[in-house]
Design a protein around this motif. Sequence first.
Motif: not given
Lengths: 339, 339
Positions: A80-98
Amino acid sequence: MKKATLKTISDESGFSITTVSRALAGYADVNERTRQLIIDIADRLGYQPNLTARHLRSKHTNTLGMVIPLTAYYSDQFFMTLLSGVGQQAARFGYDLLLSAQMRGEEEISAYRRMVDGSRVDGMVLARVRQRDARLDYLKGSARPYVVFGHADEDDYPYIDVDGKTGIRQMVHHFAAYGHRRIALIAAPDDLAFAPLRLAGYWAALDDLGLPRDPRLVVTGDLSADSGAAAVTQLLGQPDPPTAILACNDQMALGAMAAITARGLRVGDDVAVAGFDDIPAAANASPPLTTIRQPIFEIGQSLAQTLIGLIRGEAVHDLHVLLDPELVIRASSGKPRAG
Amino acid sequence: MKKATLKTISDESGFSITTVSRALAGYADVNERTRQLIIDIADRLGYQPNLTARHLRSKHTNTLGMVIPLTAYYSDQFFMTLLSGVGQQAARFGYDLLLSAQMRGEEEISAYRRMVDGSRVDGMVLARVRQRDARLDYLKGSARPYVVFGHADEDDYPYIDVDGKTGIRQMVHHFAAYGHRRIALIAAPDDLAFAPLRLAGYWAALDDLGLPRDPRLVVTGDLSADSGAAAVTQLLGQPDPPTAILACNDQMALGAMAAITARGLRVGDDVAVAGFDDIPAAANASPPLTTIRQPIFEIGQSLAQTLIGLIRGEAVHDLHVLLDPELVIRASSGKPRAG
DNA sequence: TTGTAGGCGTTATCAT
DNA sequence: ATGATAACGCCTACAA
């Protein structure tokens, strides 16, 4: 009212679909008055491009993919923590997470195939890499960029990892400095890439210290809290039991602490305990858990950033990042012992 | 080797794209020998249908969408746990999860538009609904199914919620039964749908008990641990301070506990504390946190299941689920007091 | 049992 | 500055 498409706007405005598309995309070769007209109509109609169509055409989706274990739930703060980090940074670059939650095995690989060969994502994040990892073999054979959390000694794919061998080694030294000589290890399942590395760190530390290698002091768990508790039962049930127990992740360490307490012993006092990861629950445990910190959230951010760099074809240096371990000493490892 | 498509297999086999498509889809009107041939070639080529193309054509994606606050990270176990439940159940039905982390405001709504109007998902999960919620207005106006975690009194969209009014009311009674008469509330931001409900439960309990409504005993936080700590400073700094503090979520309660401890007071002894949610950290806190349990993980599962039912057009009953609150009494609320 | 043709909504190429 | 046309890969009437 049906959903507006380029065609709707084209009909409404009298301009061709091509012109509408270019006006909206901000191309220079469109008359400003035309553009304004088209934009006004688009706004009025609440036009939103069909991203599926766009993805089909343009071959990229601005989406990162991640397959997580079907069992990795709130019991597993690591993911869950890892997911948070990935999702947060992805969002910053305009990416979503599948995300796809899958059990290990056939289904897991086909989830990768659906995402990658199915053209649903631009890149993949792979966590908790295994030895001879079929997922990794698949990704290597695919044309998509990917990044990995974890590594084995000889690996050359893009990864970030914490130097677990050194971390474990240092923690054993910490125990020894506190006066322990019977130090046990709750090891991780063999097939995980980090398992042999951490085990090697354990053996190396014993050698450093001139302590004997006693196989009875190594019990393998499955990373769950329950398996940590079971390991304690086994370790403390034998003659000449350990006075310190080092678990290869925090979940097992927390389970171990619970089992020790249940036996009427005091953690940090009768038996010292340490873990690996520093998940949020570690600091909140009672007593607080001594552990080897992995900055999981930050690693997630880093993974996303590196992956997006690869996707964009930028020159990415630091494709192999091995972070120094950081020992977080809390009360569960006790105090220096007399004698 | 380029990626295999229906055309590749068509060329390879000599059959038309149509026949290949139908053979692979398992249609009955295909010669068995033909089908075998085609399947063999598909396997040999490692054919994986392009899901983007399929989605464009078929208008559904087998994907659920969720937009989470950009700040909801490992600090916020609530969202992570919910996500786990949704993802796990979605996977069970063959659905993936599309996640977008967004800050509140314009960006947040456009993330919804991209997912829904952009045809990227078959349905949406909305959590932590607000009063006059723009996201909800948007979803109501769209044709896509959606489900909501949370509700306001008069709402009629599909939701699941825990009866927070009753929960808070019962917890205040619990404090009163332990002998407290100065009971404070750390309220939630006004714009959250659950905020007025929980506040109403607080007032109702005071009325039940014949205790005065003292506005100085109500401080509003922003759900973060820090705001819980700040509330404690304010509450305990005034004359005739409260002896019991009830926070509207666990994060704030944990922050309150830390602040109380930092003042040299003992939680559960000098000041009783309770929270709301029962996030994993609540049980691990020291002392363990008394709280009103929301089965977040199970609610996530339920939300996914209901949503998939709606997507599939099944007759879904129980579109409005209001769960009874469950008080989890732990040490932070102390023991019955003398006098 | 198999094939032809059209279209999902978008973007890119090439004329005009 | 604008438009006609094709293509991305798939599915599905409709024809043969």
